[in-house]
Design a protein around this motif. Sequence first.
Motif, PDB file in Angstrom:
ATOM      1  N   LEU A 191     -13.713 137.769  50.773  1.00  0.00           N
ATOM      2  CA  LEU A 191     -14.408 137.533  52.039  1.00  0.00           C
ATOM      3  C   LEU A 191     -15.555 136.540  51.890  1.00  0.00           C
ATOM      4  O   LEU A 191     -15.857 135.787  52.806  1.00  0.00           O
ATOM      5  N   ASP A 192     -16.191 136.513  50.706  1.00  0.00           N
ATOM      6  CA  ASP A 192     -17.274 135.564  50.451  1.00  0.00           C
ATOM      7  C   ASP A 192     -16.785 134.125  50.341  1.00  0.00           C
ATOM      8  O   ASP A 192     -17.577 133.199  50.396  1.00  0.00           O
ATOM      9  N   ASN A 193     -15.495 133.935  50.142  1.00  0.00           N
ATOM     10  CA  ASN A 193     -14.932 132.610  49.926  1.00  0.00           C
ATOM     11  C   ASN A 193     -14.208 132.062  51.143  1.00  0.00           C
ATOM     12  O   ASN A 193     -13.523 131.049  51.050  1.00  0.00           O
ATOM     13  N   ILE A 194     -14.353 132.710  52.273  1.00  0.00           N
ATOM     14  CA  ILE A 194     -13.734 132.228  53.508  1.00  0.00           C
ATOM     15  C   ILE A 194     -14.691 131.249  54.176  1.00  0.00           C
ATOM     16  O   ILE A 194     -15.853 131.566  54.423  1.00  0.00           O
ATOM     17  N   ALA A 195     -14.196 130.046  54.436  1.00  0.00           N
ATOM     18  CA  ALA A 195     -15.019 129.012  55.071  1.00  0.00           C
ATOM     19  C   ALA A 195     -15.020 129.152  56.587  1.00  0.00           C
ATOM     20  O   ALA A 195     -16.030 128.896  57.240  1.00  0.00           O
ATOM     21  N   SER A 196     -13.888 129.550  57.184  1.00  0.00           N
ATOM     22  CA  SER A 196     -13.817 129.723  58.633  1.00  0.00           C
ATOM     23  C   SER A 196     -12.577 130.523  59.002  1.00  0.00           C
ATOM     24  O   SER A 196     -11.650 130.653  58.216  1.00  0.00           O
ATOM     25  N   PHE A 197     -12.598 131.061  60.197  1.00  0.00           N
ATOM     26  CA  PHE A 197     -11.460 131.760  60.787  1.00  0.00           C
ATOM     27  C   PHE A 197     -11.053 131.015  62.043  1.00  0.00           C
ATOM     28  O   PHE A 197     -11.915 130.550  62.787  1.00  0.00           O
ATOM     29  N   GLU A 198      -9.775 130.925  62.293  1.00  0.00           N
ATOM     30  CA  GLU A 198      -9.307 130.438  63.591  1.00  0.00           C
ATOM     31  C   GLU A 198      -8.797 131.649  64.340  1.00  0.00           C
ATOM     32  O   GLU A 198      -7.899 132.348  63.867  1.00  0.00           O
ATOM     33  N   LEU A 199      -9.396 131.922  65.497  1.00  0.00           N
ATOM     34  CA  LEU A 199      -9.112 133.134  66.245  1.00  0.00           C
ATOM     35  C   LEU A 199      -8.636 132.830  67.648  1.00  0.00           C
ATOM     36  O   LEU A 199      -8.982 131.800  68.220  1.00  0.00           O
ATOM     37  N   VAL A 200      -7.871 133.752  68.198  1.00  0.00           N
ATOM     38  CA  VAL A 200      -7.539 133.729  69.616  1.00  0.00           C
ATOM     39  C   VAL A 200      -8.374 134.825  70.254  1.00  0.00           C
ATOM     40  O   VAL A 200      -8.247 136.000  69.914  1.00  0.00           O
ATOM     41  N   LEU A 201      -9.261 134.429  71.138  1.00  0.00           N
ATOM     42  CA  LEU A 201     -10.148 135.376  71.800  1.00  0.00           C
ATOM     43  C   LEU A 201      -9.397 136.129  72.891  1.00  0.00           C
ATOM     44  O   LEU A 201      -8.327 135.704  73.328  1.00  0.00           O
ATOM     45  N   PRO A 202      -9.920 137.251  73.364  1.00  0.00           N
ATOM     46  CA  PRO A 202      -9.232 138.027  74.403  1.00  0.00           C
ATOM     47  C   PRO A 202      -8.913 137.237  75.672  1.00  0.00           C
ATOM     48  O   PRO A 202      -7.954 137.551  76.367  1.00  0.00           O
ATOM     49  N   ASN A 203      -9.687 136.185  75.972  1.00  0.00           N
ATOM     50  CA  ASN A 203      -9.408 135.385  77.169  1.00  0.00           C
ATOM     51  C   ASN A 203      -8.373 134.289  76.899  1.00  0.00           C
ATOM     52  O   ASN A 203      -8.094 133.472  77.756  1.00  0.00           O
ATOM     53  N   GLY A 204      -7.817 134.258  75.678  1.00  0.00           N
ATOM     54  CA  GLY A 204      -6.779 133.286  75.333  1.00  0.00           C
ATOM     55  C   GLY A 204      -7.300 132.006  74.704  1.00  0.00           C
ATOM     56  O   GLY A 204      -6.517 131.148  74.311  1.00  0.00           O
ATOM     57  N   THR A 205      -8.601 131.851  74.586  1.00  0.00           N
ATOM     58  CA  THR A 205      -9.192 130.669  73.986  1.00  0.00           C
ATOM     59  C   THR A 205      -9.027 130.701  72.473  1.00  0.00           C
ATOM     60  O   THR A 205      -9.305 131.716  71.841  1.00  0.00           O
ATOM     61  N   ILE A 206      -8.560 129.590  71.909  1.00  0.00           N
ATOM     62  CA  ILE A 206      -8.466 129.467  70.462  1.00  0.00           C
ATOM     63  C   ILE A 206      -9.746 128.812  69.973  1.00  0.00           C
ATOM     64  O   ILE A 206     -10.151 127.770  70.481  1.00  0.00           O
ATOM     65  N   THR A 207     -10.393 129.435  69.006  1.00  0.00           N
ATOM     66  CA  THR A 207     -11.660 128.923  68.512  1.00  0.00           C
ATOM     67  C   THR A 207     -11.731 129.020  66.996  1.00  0.00           C
ATOM     68  O   THR A 207     -11.149 129.920  66.406  1.00  0.00           O
ATOM     69  N   THR A 208     -12.420 128.077  66.386  1.00  0.00           N
ATOM     70  CA  THR A 208     -12.677 128.115  64.953  1.00  0.00           C
ATOM     71  C   THR A 208     -14.063 128.691  64.757  1.00  0.00           C
ATOM     72  O   THR A 208     -15.039 128.185  65.308  1.00  0.00           O
ATOM     73  N   VAL A 209     -14.147 129.751  63.981  1.00  0.00           N
ATOM     74  CA  VAL A 209     -15.397 130.479  63.792  1.00  0.00           C
ATOM     75  C   VAL A 209     -15.950 130.196  62.401  1.00  0.00           C
ATOM     76  O   VAL A 209     -15.285 130.435  61.400  1.00  0.00           O
ATOM     77  N   THR A 210     -17.160 129.659  62.370  1.00  0.00           N
ATOM     78  CA  THR A 210     -17.897 129.437  61.130  1.00  0.00           C
ATOM     79  C   THR A 210     -19.282 130.061  61.314  1.00  0.00           C
ATOM     80  O   THR A 210     -19.668 130.366  62.451  1.00  0.00           O
ATOM     81  N   PRO A 211     -20.046 130.216  60.229  1.00  0.00           N
ATOM     82  CA  PRO A 211     -21.394 130.760  60.411  1.00  0.00           C
ATOM     83  C   PRO A 211     -22.285 129.867  61.274  1.00  0.00           C
ATOM     84  O   PRO A 211     -23.191 130.352  61.945  1.00  0.00           O
ATOM     85  N   GLU A 212     -22.001 128.573  61.282  1.00  0.00           N
ATOM     86  CA  GLU A 212     -22.804 127.644  62.080  1.00  0.00           C
ATOM     87  C   GLU A 212     -22.360 127.591  63.531  1.00  0.00           C
ATOM     88  O   GLU A 212     -23.180 127.524  64.443  1.00  0.00           O
ATOM     89  N   SER A 213     -21.055 127.623  63.782  1.00  0.00           N
ATOM     90  CA  SER A 213     -20.547 127.439  65.142  1.00  0.00           C
ATOM     91  C   SER A 213     -20.631 128.699  65.992  1.00  0.00           C
ATOM     92  O   SER A 213     -20.920 128.629  67.177  1.00  0.00           O
TER      93      SER A 213
END
Length: 127
Positions: free
Chosen positions: A68-90
């Motif tokens: 988990l410490d080595n994950i740079a980002s996740f790409e997720l589909v939010l409940p409203n259908g939006t696809i987003t890339t999640v990073t600690p900064e974004s």
Amino acid sequence: MARFNEVVNHPDNGTVDVGPGLRWDNVYNALNGTGVNVVGGRVSGVGVAGFALGGGYSYKTAQYGITLDNIASFELVLPNGTITTVTPESEPDLWFGVRVCCLPVLWLHMIYYLASSRVDSITLSVE
């Protein structure tokens, strides 16, 4: 989840895209010979998504931290259908939620791992 099965090495920015539907055997076999590896599962047949979101203790944990410490980002589909890339900064709140709470309202689409040529290659063959 089995169709999310890509492993793409990006040597230019030091990351590897890893599909959450994979098992660690597949990831190691795809990276074999590239000189790059990720901090992942130790046992054959372990799935990427569950292992990573559960923390993930690897043979390389003492040197590089848990998976988990080595994950740079996740790409997720939010409940409203939006696809987003999640990073600690974004998206710091989502980043915290996925890493700490494993929010069930988010659907994990793809995991990006930091790659390192410092990590010794592991050869794992499954017959």
